[in-house]
Design an enzyme around this catalytic site. Structure first.
Site, PDB file in Angstrom:
ATOM      1  CG  ASP A 295      -0.155  -0.794   2.613  1.00  0.00           C
ATOM      2  OD1 ASP A 295       0.918  -0.480   2.588  1.00  0.00           O
ATOM      3  OD2 ASP A 295      -0.978  -0.916   3.160  1.00  0.00           O
TER       4      ASP A 295
ATOM      5  CG  ASN B 116      -8.695  -1.504  11.969  1.00  0.00           C
ATOM      6  OD1 ASN B 116      -7.874  -2.264  11.610  1.00  0.00           O
ATOM      7  ND2 ASN B 116      -9.133  -0.222  11.348  1.00  0.00           N
TER       8      ASN B 116
ATOM      9  CG  HIS C  38      -5.746  -2.128   8.698  1.00  0.00           C
ATOM     10  ND1 HIS C  38      -5.718  -0.961   9.074  1.00  0.00           N
ATOM     11  CD2 HIS C  38      -4.428  -2.635   9.004  1.00  0.00           C
ATOM     12  CE1 HIS C  38      -4.620  -0.910   9.570  1.00  0.00           C
ATOM     13  NE2 HIS C  38      -3.665  -1.412   9.313  1.00  0.00           N
TER      14      HIS C  38
ATOM     15  CD  GLU D 141      -8.445   1.338   7.893  1.00  0.00           C
ATOM     16  OE1 GLU D 141      -8.516   0.105   8.810  1.00  0.00           O
ATOM     17  OE2 GLU D 141      -7.581   1.973   7.988  1.00  0.00           O
TER      18      GLU D 141
END
Ligand code: F6R
Length: 261
Positions: A68, A137, A139, A144
């Site tokens: 990313d 979280n 990801h 996400e």
């Protein structure tokens, strides 16, 4: 079920993963390595650089694709993932910069750049080994919670919790970009072998969900359960919420070739 390797420390896990990847590179000089940024894989890259140097492995044919990149950071920003990959992967491993790819977060059309990135991965023959971290979280990449489990590389909006977590890399938290280009979960799942590293107590809930929870877009890391070849390496702190930890330890201890994933 993923193979889960539990070690006492993050350094032990990083060294194990690095020894494996170094052997694979020695065996396949044109290997395609998928690389993550963030704090988690830093020790792995250091160990990998040492293993490759110790064996005198030629890395000039290795190709690498980052997971990313932030959208919109200036070209010379030290926290752009292009810069981070250069510092932590390309230079230490002695890769040819022309073989190292990061999504183009400065493209005039980031949406087209994302599509082009998937094509470039395909043109390289796909990723052989993908290194993954996991967000608090859940990801993977910057997919996400709520991301489609079949998603392709695309522009995404970073969750507020991810921007908070990554603010530590920036002088001013307001400088953390809001958008990114990330490989999709479907893209990541096409890599032939996933190696997920998770270290520290703040990853324990996400890791337990990814390995043992239901497969759900609400916890993108759980998509690893759909993959035929996954190795998860976690330290004690990250592993504390795994309910099957003893079974993983036993399976690893009794594995016929314990050195190999
Ligand atoms: C980084 C990436 C992210 C990180 C995750 C964990 O390229 O794709 O999924 O792996 O945010 O970050 P750290 O390792 O900094 O805790």
């Amino acid at each position: 079920m993923a193979e889960v390797v539990l070690t006492r420390t993050a350094d032990e896990a990083s060294a194990l993963a690095a020894a494996h990847v170094a052997r694979e590179i020695a065996a396949r000089p044109r290997l395609v390595l998928g690389v993550a940024t963030g704090s988690t894989p830093e020790g792995f890259y250091r160990h990998l650089a040492r293993c490759l140097a110790a064996e005198g492995t030629d890395t000039s044919g290795v190709r690498a694709f980052a997971l990313d990149e932030y959208v919109g950071l200036p070209a010379d920003h030290p926290e752009s993932y292009a810069a981070v990959i250069d510092r932590t992967v390309t230079m230490p491993l002695g890769l040819d910069p022309a073989h190292v790819h990061v999504p183009d977060g400065r493209a005039a059309d980031p949406f087209a750049a994302a599509v082009a990135y998937d094509r470039a991965i395909d043109a390289a023959g796909g990723v052989d080994i993908q290194i993954l971290g996991i967000g608090r979280n859940g990801h993977i990449g910057f997919n996400e919670p709520g991301s489609s489990l079949g998603s392709r590389t695309r522009v995404k909006t970073l969750a507020a919790s991810t921007r908070d977590a990554n603010a530590r890399f920036f002088t001013d938290p307001r400088d953390v970009p809001v958008h990114c280009i990330t490989q999709g979960i479907g893209t990541i799942r096409e890599a032939r072998h996933l190696i997920l590293l998770a270290f520290g107590a703040d990853k324990s809930t996400a890791l337990a969900g990814a390995v043992e929870g239901p497969v759900s877009a609400s916890l993108p890391g759980s998509a690893i359960q759909l993959h035929p070849h996954v190795t998860v390496l976690a330290d004690e702190d990250a592993a504390q919420k795994l309910t099957q930890a003893e079974a993983y330890r036993e399976a690893w201890a009794l594995k016929p070739a314990a050195q190999s994933f």
